[in-house]
Design a protein around this motif. Structure first.
Motif, PDB file in Angstrom:
ATOM      1  N   CYS A 182      53.876  58.015  72.662  1.00 35.43           N
ATOM      2  CA  CYS A 182      52.886  58.965  73.180  1.00 35.43           C
ATOM      3  C   CYS A 182      51.597  58.242  73.586  1.00 35.43           C
ATOM      4  O   CYS A 182      51.018  58.538  74.634  1.00 35.43           O
ATOM      5  CB  CYS A 182      52.595  60.043  72.148  1.00 35.43           C
ATOM      6  SG  CYS A 182      53.964  61.198  71.879  1.00 35.43           S
ATOM      7  N   ASN A 186      51.655  56.745  76.869  1.00 38.13           N
ATOM      8  CA  ASN A 186      51.789  57.652  78.016  1.00 38.13           C
ATOM      9  C   ASN A 186      50.685  58.703  78.112  1.00 38.13           C
ATOM     10  O   ASN A 186      50.739  59.561  78.987  1.00 38.13           O
ATOM     11  CB  ASN A 186      53.158  58.340  77.961  1.00 38.13           C
ATOM     12  CG  ASN A 186      54.299  57.402  78.295  1.00 38.13           C
ATOM     13  OD1 ASN A 186      54.576  57.135  79.458  1.00 38.13           O
ATOM     14  ND2 ASN A 186      54.943  56.854  77.262  1.00 38.13           N
ATOM     15  N   SER A 209      49.015  65.245  80.207  1.00 35.95           N
ATOM     16  CA  SER A 209      48.032  64.382  80.868  1.00 35.95           C
ATOM     17  C   SER A 209      47.592  64.968  82.201  1.00 35.95           C
ATOM     18  O   SER A 209      46.421  64.854  82.597  1.00 35.95           O
ATOM     19  CB  SER A 209      48.614  62.987  81.083  1.00 35.95           C
ATOM     20  OG  SER A 209      48.946  62.373  79.859  1.00 35.95           O
ATOM     21  N   SER A 210      48.531  65.608  82.896  1.00 36.20           N
ATOM     22  CA  SER A 210      48.220  66.147  84.229  1.00 36.20           C
ATOM     23  C   SER A 210      47.232  67.307  84.166  1.00 36.20           C
ATOM     24  O   SER A 210      46.625  67.653  85.193  1.00 36.20           O
ATOM     25  CB  SER A 210      49.505  66.614  84.918  1.00 36.20           C
ATOM     26  OG  SER A 210      49.989  67.846  84.355  1.00 36.20           O
ATOM     27  N   LYS A 262      57.964  61.766  76.351  1.00 35.68           N
ATOM     28  CA  LYS A 262      57.331  61.200  77.551  1.00 35.68           C
ATOM     29  C   LYS A 262      57.066  62.281  78.585  1.00 35.68           C
ATOM     30  O   LYS A 262      55.982  62.324  79.197  1.00 35.68           O
ATOM     31  CB  LYS A 262      58.194  60.102  78.167  1.00 35.68           C
ATOM     32  CG  LYS A 262      57.522  59.415  79.362  1.00 35.68           C
ATOM     33  CD  LYS A 262      58.357  58.332  79.956  1.00 35.68           C
ATOM     34  CE  LYS A 262      57.583  57.623  81.068  1.00 35.68           C
ATOM     35  NZ  LYS A 262      57.027  58.518  82.100  1.00 35.68           N
ATOM     36  N   ALA A 263      58.024  63.180  78.789  1.00 26.97           N
ATOM     37  CA  ALA A 263      57.832  64.267  79.749  1.00 26.97           C
ATOM     38  C   ALA A 263      56.655  65.147  79.330  1.00 26.97           C
ATOM     39  O   ALA A 263      55.853  65.580  80.173  1.00 26.97           O
ATOM     40  CB  ALA A 263      59.103  65.098  79.868  1.00 26.97           C
ATOM     41  N   CYS A 291      54.071  64.216  77.449  1.00 23.44           N
ATOM     42  CA  CYS A 291      52.843  63.436  77.676  1.00 23.44           C
ATOM     43  C   CYS A 291      52.428  63.494  79.134  1.00 23.44           C
ATOM     44  O   CYS A 291      51.239  63.655  79.455  1.00 23.44           O
ATOM     45  CB  CYS A 291      53.051  61.985  77.261  1.00 23.44           C
ATOM     46  SG  CYS A 291      53.083  61.712  75.486  1.00 23.44           S
ATOM     47  N   ASP A 292      53.391  63.353  80.020  1.00 21.02           N
ATOM     48  CA  ASP A 292      53.081  63.378  81.452  1.00 21.02           C
ATOM     49  C   ASP A 292      52.509  64.731  81.848  1.00 21.02           C
ATOM     50  O   ASP A 292      51.526  64.805  82.605  1.00 21.02           O
ATOM     51  CB  ASP A 292      54.342  63.072  82.274  1.00 21.02           C
ATOM     52  CG  ASP A 292      54.809  61.630  82.135  1.00 21.02           C
ATOM     53  OD1 ASP A 292      54.012  60.790  81.657  1.00 21.02           O
ATOM     54  OD2 ASP A 292      55.962  61.345  82.497  1.00 21.02           O
ATOM     55  N   TYR A 293      53.115  65.797  81.354  1.00 18.12           N
ATOM     56  CA  TYR A 293      52.633  67.131  81.720  1.00 18.12           C
ATOM     57  C   TYR A 293      51.255  67.395  81.141  1.00 18.12           C
ATOM     58  O   TYR A 293      50.344  67.857  81.844  1.00 18.12           O
ATOM     59  CB  TYR A 293      53.612  68.211  81.265  1.00 18.12           C
ATOM     60  CG  TYR A 293      53.271  69.555  81.856  1.00 18.12           C
ATOM     61  CD1 TYR A 293      53.736  69.893  83.124  1.00 18.12           C
ATOM     62  CD2 TYR A 293      52.451  70.452  81.189  1.00 18.12           C
ATOM     63  CE1 TYR A 293      53.394  71.111  83.702  1.00 18.12           C
ATOM     64  CE2 TYR A 293      52.102  71.664  81.761  1.00 18.12           C
ATOM     65  CZ  TYR A 293      52.579  71.990  83.014  1.00 18.12           C
ATOM     66  OH  TYR A 293      52.212  73.183  83.598  1.00 18.12           O
TER      67      TYR A 293
END
Length: 379
Positions: free
Chosen positions: A241, A244, A213-214, A206-207, A209-211
């Motif tokens: 994934c 997220n 995506s950013s 998840k972390a 995916c967040d990075y």
């Protein structure tokens, strides 16, 4: 700015499967899509004409590691890029070589700068960094290029997986910066896909995916799966994934897989797949068909003069009989490798076309559940 565009046109009401179109400078790609692997600028035993007409491929892969070692960037640039070098005028995606470096674990060293490795060809030493991997992919000229990443082994402990993921994120930033500082070489735009890592740990996935995506890339890839973990774990992490990653960007699950893997992951929201399985297994006599799996080496096919699989839209699959293909394989004739490889690829492309049709019809989930037991049947 990226010119790659993704337009989602349909969603399956019973799952997260979606139907879409990717627009590139070398044409459109309908999704979900399977991409044949042409590691060195060649899909093994299959000509570009067969890829286009029998397989009906819409996009193929090349590999940065292999193309860098041979024929090299000087030859590729002199040719005008990989499209012209191999005579393929449709989209190409290049893997960054991160997985190949991972597979050379006994002969490579990872640092913050990059990966120092020995060539599998002659043992010479080379350094891949985020920057020169982008430069090499500029020389290759693929429409979609992958960020340099580390693919951690399975299993990995949490501490290693976290450090590896963070290194991959730092390399992503350097890849983006390098692309911003360098021009497209051949008059069309290349589009970067960063890669989600995090091994088998949900919080790291998840972390990541967040990075990823950013970073606002044109599309996103999921790496580090199908490397030995159980299928159920692959599906769980792919679902996480997909939940997220941005819904408006294409999602590429790298290195997957069997026909049933593909159908299950489409249901989770994946748009793009690649795998060497159809050609590798074909060369070893395993055929995937719309009725199940065939080991063409078995004596039961010796006098079966029916077509290999006449319902998948491939001339080769409808033209040649099982008996004739068995004869070629048993005789170790090169033509047998070609027919089996073309057939398997044509089957994979037929399968994703069928998936797209059922997403549009709104019955993908039920169709997928009916198809998977059939596809797994050993004939």
């Amino acid at each position: 700015m990226p010119v790659l565009k993704f337009e989602m046109t349909h969603r399956d009401p019973g799952s997260s499967a979606r139907r879409g179109t990717i627009y590139t400078d070398h044409g459109i790609v309908e999704t979900p899509i399977f991409m044949p692997v042409g590691t060195v600028g060649s899909v093994k035993a299959v000509s570009q004409q067969q890829l286009q007409h029998d397989v009906q491929a819409e996009i193929i892969l090349g590999n940065t590691y292999h193309l860098y070692l041979r024929p090299g960037t000087e030859v590729l640039e002199a040719a005008g890029g990989l499209h012209r070098f191999m005579g393929w005028n449709k989209p190409i995606l290049t893997d960054s070589g991160g997985y190949q470096v991972f597979s050379l674990a006994a002969n490579r060293k990872l640092t913050e700068e990059g990966a120092l490795f020995q060539s599998h060809i002659d043992g010479s030493k080379h350094l891949f960094t985020a920057e020169n991997v982008m430069d090499i992919q500029r020389s290759i000229g693929a429409d979609i290029i992958m960020a340099f990443d580390e693919c951690p082994p399975y299993p990995s402990d949490y501490g290693y997986a976290k450090k590896s993921m963070e290194l991959t994120h730092r390399w992503v930033d350097r890849c983006i910066a390098r692309l911003d500082d360098t021009p497209d070489l051949y008059g069309y735009t290349q589009n970067l896909f960063p890669i989600v890592q995090g091994s088998t740990f949900p919080d790291l996935r998840k972390a990541s995916c967040d990075y990823i995506s950013s970073r606002g890339a044109a599309g996103n890839a999921i790496g580090g799966l199908s490397v030995g973990e159980p299928e159920s774990m692959m599906y769980e992490l792919t679902a996480l994934c997909c939940e997220n990653l941005p819904v408006e960007k294409p999602r590429y699950l790298m290195g997957v897989g069997t026909p049933w893997n593909i159908l299950e992951n489409i249901a989770l929201g994946i748009d793009m797949f690649d795998c060497v399985m159809p050609t590798r297994n074909g060369r070893n006599g395993m055929l995937f068909t719309s009725q199940g799996v065939i080991n063409i080496d078995n004596k039961k096919w010796e006098k079966d003069f029916s077509p290999i699989d006449e319902g998948i839209g491939s001339g080769i699959s409808a033209y040649y009989s099982k008996a004739y293909l068995r004869h070629l394989v048993k005789s170790k004739e090169i033509l047998g490798l070609t027919i089996a490889s073309v057939h398997n690829l044509a089957f994979y492309l037929w399968l994703v076309r069928e998936a797209r049709a059922h997403i549009v019809a709104g019955d993908y989930f039920s169709w997928k559940n009916e198809m998977i037991p059939l596809l797994k049947t050993r004939l």
